[in-house]
Design a protein around this motif. Structure first.
Motif, PDB file in Angstrom:
ATOM      1  N   THR A 238     -15.323 -19.226 -10.020  1.00 12.49           N
ATOM      2  CA  THR A 238     -15.984 -20.470 -10.424  1.00 12.49           C
ATOM      3  C   THR A 238     -17.457 -20.549 -10.030  1.00 12.49           C
ATOM      4  O   THR A 238     -18.148 -21.476 -10.435  1.00 12.49           O
ATOM      5  N   THR A 239     -17.947 -19.591  -9.234  1.00  8.83           N
ATOM      6  CA  THR A 239     -19.325 -19.677  -8.744  1.00  8.83           C
ATOM      7  C   THR A 239     -20.034 -18.338  -8.822  1.00  8.83           C
ATOM      8  O   THR A 239     -19.404 -17.283  -8.937  1.00  8.83           O
ATOM      9  N   TYR A 240     -21.364 -18.374  -8.746  1.00  5.17           N
ATOM     10  CA  TYR A 240     -22.173 -17.173  -8.616  1.00  5.17           C
ATOM     11  C   TYR A 240     -23.289 -17.472  -7.625  1.00  5.17           C
ATOM     12  O   TYR A 240     -23.682 -18.638  -7.434  1.00  5.17           O
ATOM     13  N   ALA A 241     -23.815 -16.437  -6.975  1.00  5.09           N
ATOM     14  CA  ALA A 241     -24.915 -16.612  -6.029  1.00  5.09           C
ATOM     15  C   ALA A 241     -25.740 -15.339  -5.959  1.00  5.09           C
ATOM     16  O   ALA A 241     -25.198 -14.232  -6.027  1.00  5.09           O
ATOM     17  N   TYR A 242     -27.057 -15.500  -5.848  1.00  6.78           N
ATOM     18  CA  TYR A 242     -27.981 -14.385  -5.711  1.00  6.78           C
ATOM     19  C   TYR A 242     -28.589 -14.386  -4.309  1.00  6.78           C
ATOM     20  O   TYR A 242     -28.818 -15.454  -3.718  1.00  6.78           O
ATOM     21  N   TYR A 243     -28.893 -13.198  -3.804  1.00 11.67           N
ATOM     22  CA  TYR A 243     -29.597 -13.049  -2.529  1.00 11.67           C
ATOM     23  C   TYR A 243     -30.653 -11.968  -2.685  1.00 11.67           C
ATOM     24  O   TYR A 243     -30.390 -10.911  -3.263  1.00 11.67           O
ATOM     25  N   ILE A 244     -31.857 -12.239  -2.185  1.00 11.43           N
ATOM     26  CA  ILE A 244     -32.940 -11.270  -2.213  1.00 11.43           C
ATOM     27  C   ILE A 244     -33.389 -11.025  -0.786  1.00 11.43           C
ATOM     28  O   ILE A 244     -33.843 -11.952  -0.106  1.00 11.43           O
ATOM     29  N   ASN A 245     -33.209  -9.802  -0.317  1.00 15.28           N
ATOM     30  CA  ASN A 245     -33.550  -9.444   1.061  1.00 15.28           C
ATOM     31  C   ASN A 245     -32.921 -10.406   2.063  1.00 15.28           C
ATOM     32  O   ASN A 245     -33.543 -10.798   3.057  1.00 15.28           O
ATOM     33  N   GLY A 246     -31.690 -10.800   1.800  1.00 12.11           N
ATOM     34  CA  GLY A 246     -30.923 -11.635   2.705  1.00 12.11           C
ATOM     35  C   GLY A 246     -31.123 -13.121   2.548  1.00 12.11           C
ATOM     36  O   GLY A 246     -30.414 -13.922   3.173  1.00 12.11           O
ATOM     37  N   THR A 247     -32.080 -13.534   1.718  1.00 17.70           N
ATOM     38  CA  THR A 247     -32.368 -14.957   1.519  1.00 17.70           C
ATOM     39  C   THR A 247     -31.684 -15.465   0.255  1.00 17.70           C
ATOM     40  O   THR A 247     -31.742 -14.812  -0.794  1.00 17.70           O
ATOM     41  N   ALA A 248     -31.019 -16.600   0.358  1.00 20.27           N
ATOM     42  CA  ALA A 248     -30.373 -17.198  -0.812  1.00 20.27           C
ATOM     43  C   ALA A 248     -31.406 -17.421  -1.902  1.00 20.27           C
ATOM     44  O   ALA A 248     -32.470 -17.992  -1.663  1.00 20.27           O
ATOM     45  N   ALA A 249     -31.093 -16.966  -3.127  1.00 19.21           N
ATOM     46  CA  ALA A 249     -32.077 -16.993  -4.214  1.00 19.21           C
ATOM     47  C   ALA A 249     -31.527 -17.671  -5.458  1.00 19.21           C
ATOM     48  O   ALA A 249     -31.956 -17.387  -6.571  1.00 19.21           O
ATOM     49  N   GLY A 250     -30.584 -18.590  -5.272  1.00 18.93           N
ATOM     50  CA  GLY A 250     -30.037 -19.330  -6.396  1.00 18.93           C
ATOM     51  C   GLY A 250     -28.536 -19.194  -6.488  1.00 18.93           C
ATOM     52  O   GLY A 250     -27.963 -18.160  -6.146  1.00 18.93           O
ATOM     53  N   ASN A 251     -27.888 -20.259  -6.932  1.00 21.28           N
ATOM     54  CA  ASN A 251     -26.439 -20.238  -7.104  1.00 21.28           C
ATOM     55  C   ASN A 251     -26.042 -21.321  -8.093  1.00 21.28           C
ATOM     56  O   ASN A 251     -26.841 -22.179  -8.464  1.00 21.28           O
ATOM     57  N   GLY A 252     -24.794 -21.278  -8.522  1.00 23.03           N
ATOM     58  CA  GLY A 252     -24.312 -22.278  -9.457  1.00 23.03           C
ATOM     59  C   GLY A 252     -22.840 -22.077  -9.749  1.00 23.03           C
ATOM     60  O   GLY A 252     -22.176 -21.220  -9.161  1.00 23.03           O
ATOM     61  N   SER A 253     -22.337 -22.844 -10.683  1.00 15.92           N
ATOM     62  CA  SER A 253     -20.934 -22.744 -11.077  1.00 15.92           C
ATOM     63  C   SER A 253     -20.840 -22.209 -12.506  1.00 15.92           C
ATOM     64  O   SER A 253     -21.807 -22.219 -13.262  1.00 15.92           O
ATOM     65  N   HIS A 254     -19.654 -21.725 -12.880  1.00 15.06           N
ATOM     66  CA  HIS A 254     -19.438 -21.215 -14.225  1.00 15.06           C
ATOM     67  C   HIS A 254     -17.970 -21.389 -14.590  1.00 15.06           C
ATOM     68  O   HIS A 254     -17.121 -21.680 -13.742  1.00 15.06           O
ATOM     69  N   SER A 255     -17.682 -21.196 -15.853  1.00 13.72           N
ATOM     70  CA  SER A 255     -16.300 -21.315 -16.320  1.00 13.72           C
ATOM     71  C   SER A 255     -15.929 -20.124 -17.196  1.00 13.72           C
ATOM     72  O   SER A 255     -15.040 -20.218 -18.046  1.00 13.72           O
ATOM     73  N   GLU A 256     -16.634 -19.012 -16.986  1.00 14.22           N
ATOM     74  CA  GLU A 256     -16.398 -17.816 -17.794  1.00 14.22           C
ATOM     75  C   GLU A 256     -15.154 -17.061 -17.326  1.00 14.22           C
ATOM     76  O   GLU A 256     -14.911 -16.943 -16.131  1.00 14.22           O
ATOM     77  N   THR A 257     -14.386 -16.543 -18.266  1.00  6.32           N
ATOM     78  CA  THR A 257     -13.241 -15.706 -17.935  1.00  6.32           C
ATOM     79  C   THR A 257     -13.626 -14.237 -18.065  1.00  6.32           C
ATOM     80  O   THR A 257     -14.592 -13.899 -18.739  1.00  6.32           O
ATOM     81  N   LEU A 258     -12.873 -13.384 -17.396  1.00  7.48           N
ATOM     82  CA  LEU A 258     -13.127 -11.954 -17.458  1.00  7.48           C
ATOM     83  C   LEU A 258     -12.192 -11.303 -18.464  1.00  7.48           C
ATOM     84  O   LEU A 258     -11.058 -11.722 -18.647  1.00  7.48           O
ATOM     85  N   THR A 259     -12.709 -10.253 -19.122  1.00  9.48           N
ATOM     86  CA  THR A 259     -11.884  -9.480 -20.040  1.00  9.48           C
ATOM     87  C   THR A 259     -11.666  -8.089 -19.463  1.00  9.48           C
ATOM     88  O   THR A 259     -12.092  -7.799 -18.359  1.00  9.48           O
ATOM     89  N   ALA A 260     -10.989  -7.243 -20.195  1.00  7.02           N
ATOM     90  CA  ALA A 260     -10.690  -5.906 -19.695  1.00  7.02           C
ATOM     91  C   ALA A 260     -11.970  -5.119 -19.422  1.00  7.02           C
ATOM     92  O   ALA A 260     -13.014  -5.374 -20.011  1.00  7.02           O
ATOM     93  N   ALA A 261     -11.875  -4.154 -18.528  1.00  9.25           N
ATOM     94  CA  ALA A 261     -13.027  -3.327 -18.172  1.00  9.25           C
ATOM     95  C   ALA A 261     -13.534  -2.547 -19.377  1.00  9.25           C
ATOM     96  O   ALA A 261     -12.756  -2.007 -20.150  1.00  9.25           O
ATOM     97  N   ARG A 262     -14.842  -2.510 -19.530  1.00  9.88           N
ATOM     98  CA  ARG A 262     -15.470  -1.786 -20.641  1.00  9.88           C
ATOM     99  C   ARG A 262     -16.474  -0.773 -20.075  1.00  9.88           C
ATOM    100  O   ARG A 262     -16.321  -0.312 -18.952  1.00  9.88           O
ATOM    101  N   THR A 263     -17.508  -0.478 -20.851  1.00 10.81           N
ATOM    102  CA  THR A 263     -18.508   0.492 -20.418  1.00 10.81           C
ATOM    103  C   THR A 263     -19.575  -0.172 -19.556  1.00 10.81           C
ATOM    104  O   THR A 263     -20.187  -1.154 -19.960  1.00 10.81           O
ATOM    105  N   PHE A 264     -19.777   0.367 -18.378  1.00 10.58           N
ATOM    106  CA  PHE A 264     -20.743  -0.147 -17.415  1.00 10.58           C
ATOM    107  C   PHE A 264     -22.013   0.696 -17.501  1.00 10.58           C
ATOM    108  O   PHE A 264     -21.957   1.920 -17.477  1.00 10.58           O
TER     109      PHE A 264
END
Length: 308
Positions: A238-264
């Motif tokens: 339900t959430t995501y968060a970014y960190y840059i060099n250990g400092t919180a750099a933004g976060n939020g909520s989401h409602s996205e579902t995951l699908t099967a693994a594809r090409t990375f």
């Protein structure tokens, strides 16, 4: 591990060895008794790496006939006792010292030579080796603190059938950014909705989206230009968060579902020439867990390793 040295032999009674609570500057941690019962030196296992110089306090809550001396007198409940990690081992850890590591790309790469393309970046943890499709990125030696790096100037590496199909997961990347004004793809996918999440730089900020489907969120702290940084991205159901060099750099909520693994894809999107990262990546780790509690320790380990 951590050792507690008592002035006399200490035994754990019917209440057991629980009750110890450390509070550390590098993030949440728990202690679990390992050995030393009936002696004056007790060893505890810590659930994460503690960096050199981390400070904090230790508290003990008597669970009822827990730690006691030879006369069956209970250790009193206490709090606020100062502790410091003076071990030279702390801070020199690797990404593999943190639990739930699923894929790990690092240098040096066996057989790679300076200025020449690499057709594969081996996964040091499992078998998800990244390979080149078309023109391969070049290998560059002694780029940072004596370590080599892979130069994603206009190319990318990929591995098919890879990617988390369940939450949570954490991405750790040590990379150099040369032009934050451009759209730069760090983690991509060759399929619409493929790896489910792409991580990139958008107008100078960390950003994520569900490949070719929807934008997830943009960070609120600019990525440093013309320098190596430790970039960490944590995603739960339900959430995501970014960190840059250990400092919180933004976060939020989401409602996205995951699908099967594809090409990375690493260092660019599917075509390789589309939104290339544009510079060097020296190390990548992907965990199939929420590593928020380890962000400070992971960052410290990478900063120590690469002299950041």
């Amino acid at each position: 591990s951590a050792n507690i040295v008592f002035s006399e032999a200490v035994t754990y009674g019917a209440g057991g060895s629980a009750g110890w609570t450390p509070t550390l500057s590098g993030g949440a941690a728990t202690w679990t008794y390992s050995s030393g019962n009936t002696t004056g030196n007790h060893t505890f296992t810590i659930n994460r790496t503690v960096s050199t110089g981390e400070t904090g306090t230790l508290a003990y809550t008597q669970p009822g006939n827990g730690a006691e001396d030879s006369a069956a007198q209970d250790l009193v409940t206490f709090s606020g006792t100062s502790i410091t990690n003076n071990s030279a081992q702390g801070g020199s850890s690797t990404l593999d010292d943190f639990s739930n590591l699923q894929a790990w790309y690092k240098t040096p790469i066996a057989g790679a030579t300076n200025g020449n393309p690499i057709t594969s970046w081996p996964d040091s943890k499992n078998s998800n080796n990244l390979t080149a499709s078309g023109t391969a990125p070049n290998y560059a030696t002694s780029i940072i603190n004596g370590y080599a790096a892979v130069d994603f100037a206009s190319n990318y590496l990929n591995v098919g059938g890879y990617g988390n199909s369940t939450y949570p997961y954490t991405l750790v990347v040590v990379a150099y950014m040369t032009d934050t004004s451009a759209y730069r793809m760090l983690l991509g996918s060759s399929d619409s909705g493929g790896l489910n999440w792409r991580t990139n730089i958008s107008t100078g900020y960390l950003n994520s989206d569900k490949a070719n489907v929807s934008n997830i969120g943009t960070g609120n702290m600019a990525v440093p230009n013309a320098q190596f940084s430790v970039l960490i991205y944590v995603v739960t159901s339900t959430t995501y968060a970014y960190y840059i060099n250990g400092t919180a750099a933004g976060n939020g909520s989401h409602s996205e579902t995951l699908t099967a693994a594809r090409t990375f894809t690493l260092g660019g999107d599917a075509s390789g020439a589309t939104y290339p990262w544009g510079s060097h990546i020296v190390e990548v780790g992907i965990y199939n867990a929420d590593k928020t509690s380890d962000v400070a320790a992971i960052t410290a380990a990478m900063e120590t390793k690469y002299g950041l």
